[in-house]
Design a protein around this motif. Structure first.
Motif, PDB file in Angstrom:
ATOM      1  N   GLU A  98      12.606  76.897  87.204  1.00 17.98           N
ATOM      2  CA  GLU A  98      13.356  76.428  88.779  1.00 17.98           C
ATOM      3  C   GLU A  98      12.932  74.560  88.831  1.00 17.98           C
ATOM      4  N   PRO A  99      14.214  74.392  88.779  1.00 21.82           N
ATOM      5  CA  PRO A  99      13.795  72.766  89.289  1.00 21.82           C
ATOM      6  C   PRO A  99      13.550  71.878  90.727  1.00 21.82           C
ATOM      7  N   ASN A 100      12.510  70.770  89.768  1.00 15.52           N
ATOM      8  CA  ASN A 100      11.886  70.417  91.237  1.00 15.52           C
ATOM      9  C   ASN A 100      12.782  69.534  92.907  1.00 15.52           C
ATOM     10  N   LYS A 101      12.697  69.148  93.290  1.00 15.47           N
ATOM     11  CA  LYS A 101      13.501  68.682  94.926  1.00 15.47           C
ATOM     12  C   LYS A 101      13.980  67.330  94.581  1.00 15.47           C
ATOM     13  N   SER A 102      13.412  66.188  93.128  1.00 13.19           N
ATOM     14  CA  SER A 102      14.649  65.411  92.814  1.00 13.19           C
ATOM     15  C   SER A 102      15.469  65.832  91.843  1.00 13.19           C
ATOM     16  N   LYS A 103      15.705  66.849  91.446  1.00  8.22           N
ATOM     17  CA  LYS A 103      16.753  67.775  90.043  1.00  8.22           C
ATOM     18  C   LYS A 103      17.735  67.924  91.442  1.00  8.22           C
ATOM     19  N   ALA A 104      16.978  69.471  92.399  1.00  3.49           N
ATOM     20  CA  ALA A 104      17.593  69.324  93.328  1.00  3.49           C
ATOM     21  C   ALA A 104      18.504  69.130  94.088  1.00  3.49           C
ATOM     22  N   ASN A 105      17.717  67.652  94.565  1.00  7.04           N
ATOM     23  CA  ASN A 105      19.012  66.842  95.559  1.00  7.04           C
ATOM     24  C   ASN A 105      19.768  66.076  94.875  1.00  7.04           C
ATOM     25  N   SER A 106      19.382  65.728  94.037  1.00  9.18           N
ATOM     26  CA  SER A 106      20.994  64.702  92.494  1.00  9.18           C
ATOM     27  C   SER A 106      22.264  65.949  92.862  1.00  9.18           C
ATOM     28  N   SER A 107      21.573  67.584  92.516  1.00 11.30           N
ATOM     29  CA  SER A 107      22.445  68.388  91.708  1.00 11.30           C
ATOM     30  C   SER A 107      23.850  68.127  93.137  1.00 11.30           C
ATOM     31  N   LYS A 108      23.941  68.088  94.045  1.00 15.66           N
ATOM     32  CA  LYS A 108      23.881  67.990  95.837  1.00 15.66           C
ATOM     33  C   LYS A 108      25.692  67.469  95.454  1.00 15.66           C
ATOM     34  N   TYR A 109      25.638  66.291  94.609  1.00 16.45           N
ATOM     35  CA  TYR A 109      26.749  65.489  94.331  1.00 16.45           C
ATOM     36  C   TYR A 109      27.233  65.955  93.208  1.00 16.45           C
ATOM     37  N   GLY A 110      28.249  66.485  92.558  1.00 17.78           N
ATOM     38  CA  GLY A 110      29.327  66.986  92.058  1.00 17.78           C
ATOM     39  C   GLY A 110      30.080  65.525  91.591  1.00 17.78           C
ATOM     40  N   ALA A 111      31.457  66.737  90.901  1.00 17.70           N
ATOM     41  CA  ALA A 111      33.008  65.269  90.406  1.00 17.70           C
ATOM     42  C   ALA A 111      33.411  65.284  91.390  1.00 17.70           C
ATOM     43  N   ALA A 112      33.410  65.855  92.069  1.00 20.76           N
ATOM     44  CA  ALA A 112      34.605  65.746  93.327  1.00 20.76           C
ATOM     45  C   ALA A 112      33.729  64.568  94.319  1.00 20.76           C
ATOM     46  N   GLU A 113      32.591  64.235  94.169  1.00 18.16           N
ATOM     47  CA  GLU A 113      31.600  63.088  95.343  1.00 18.16           C
ATOM     48  C   GLU A 113      32.160  62.162  94.799  1.00 18.16           C
ATOM     49  N   SER A 114      31.743  61.675  93.230  1.00 16.28           N
ATOM     50  CA  SER A 114      31.274  60.970  92.751  1.00 16.28           C
ATOM     51  C   SER A 114      32.690  60.606  92.333  1.00 16.28           C
ATOM     52  N   PHE A 115      33.845  60.816  92.299  1.00 15.15           N
ATOM     53  CA  PHE A 115      35.246  60.413  92.348  1.00 15.15           C
ATOM     54  C   PHE A 115      35.542  60.039  93.561  1.00 15.15           C
ATOM     55  N   ARG A 116      35.453  60.518  95.221  1.00 16.39           N
ATOM     56  CA  ARG A 116      35.622  60.122  96.199  1.00 16.39           C
ATOM     57  C   ARG A 116      34.571  58.846  96.208  1.00 16.39           C
ATOM     58  N   ILE A 117      33.663  58.720  95.897  1.00 15.81           N
ATOM     59  CA  ILE A 117      33.138  57.009  96.541  1.00 15.81           C
ATOM     60  C   ILE A 117      33.915  56.054  95.036  1.00 15.81           C
ATOM     61  N   SER A 118      34.126  56.116  93.965  1.00 15.85           N
ATOM     62  CA  SER A 118      34.526  55.418  92.986  1.00 15.85           C
ATOM     63  C   SER A 118      35.746  55.271  93.313  1.00 15.85           C
ATOM     64  N   THR A 119      36.557  55.972  93.951  1.00 13.84           N
ATOM     65  CA  THR A 119      38.086  55.752  95.015  1.00 13.84           C
ATOM     66  C   THR A 119      37.714  54.560  95.986  1.00 13.84           C
ATOM     67  N   LEU A 120      36.732  55.155  96.816  1.00 13.56           N
ATOM     68  CA  LEU A 120      36.662  54.129  98.290  1.00 13.56           C
ATOM     69  C   LEU A 120      36.102  52.500  97.452  1.00 13.56           C
ATOM     70  N   SER A 121      35.199  52.074  96.407  1.00 10.10           N
ATOM     71  CA  SER A 121      34.775  51.641  96.393  1.00 10.10           C
ATOM     72  C   SER A 121      35.936  50.461  95.421  1.00 10.10           C
ATOM     73  N   VAL A 122      37.102  51.110  93.919  1.00  3.54           N
ATOM     74  CA  VAL A 122      38.026  50.297  93.794  1.00  3.54           C
ATOM     75  C   VAL A 122      38.985  49.761  95.283  1.00  3.54           C
ATOM     76  N   LEU A 123      39.262  51.036  96.348  1.00  7.29           N
ATOM     77  CA  LEU A 123      39.807  50.468  98.134  1.00  7.29           C
ATOM     78  C   LEU A 123      39.476  49.298  98.427  1.00  7.29           C
TER      79      LEU A 123
END
Length: 138
Positions: A98-123
């Motif tokens: 099983e992954p520890n808490k830090s790994k599990a928490n980091s997996s909450k953010y997938g490709a869709a969230e990363s794309f949204r954050i990048s788009t917001l930064s560009v705007l």
């Protein structure tokens, strides 16, 4: 004189395999050429646990032969793990680290969230740049 002896048949699985999954360096199916494999042998074959693996919560999933799934939880930091029925792996066991808490928490953010954050930064960058340019033109 013929004595009636009953034949003895000994069956030993020479090559058996286990599946090791989760936070290990090389997840996959591993075979043992000897008659036994411990949980430590299996993890070593898989390249050991990653730094994200929970050593206190390693699961061994085993079919009891009647179609029932038994789940053992091993704490690799506890010396009592050597007495667990899951310390020696059996044919077709599945080991899950099983992954520890830090790994599990980091997996909450997938490709869709990363794309949204990048788009917001560009705007935000475009709005700031536009405001700056029009401020200089006045």
């Amino acid at each position: 004189f013929f004595t009636e002896e009953k034949p003895v048949v000994t069956v030993r699985i020479v090559n058996y395999s286990v599946n090791i999954m989760g936070e290990v360096l090389r997840p996959g199916k591993y075979e043992s050429m000897s008659g036994r494999m411990t949980i430590l042998d299996g993890l070593a074959m898989a390249g050991d646990m990653t730094i994200y693996g929970r050593r206190d919560n390693v699961k061994v999933l085993r079919d009891d032969g009647n179609g029932e799934l038994i789940i053992y939880t091993l704490n690799l930091t506890d010396k009592n793990m050597f007495y667990s029925p899951a310390f020696f792996l059996e044919q077709n066991d599945v080991v899950y680290v099983e992954p520890n808490k830090s790994k599990a928490n980091s997996s909450k953010y997938g490709a869709a969230e990363s794309f949204r954050i990048s788009t917001l930064s560009v705007l935000i960058s475009l709005i700031t740049m536009t405001t700056t340019i029009f401020g200089l033109l006045r």
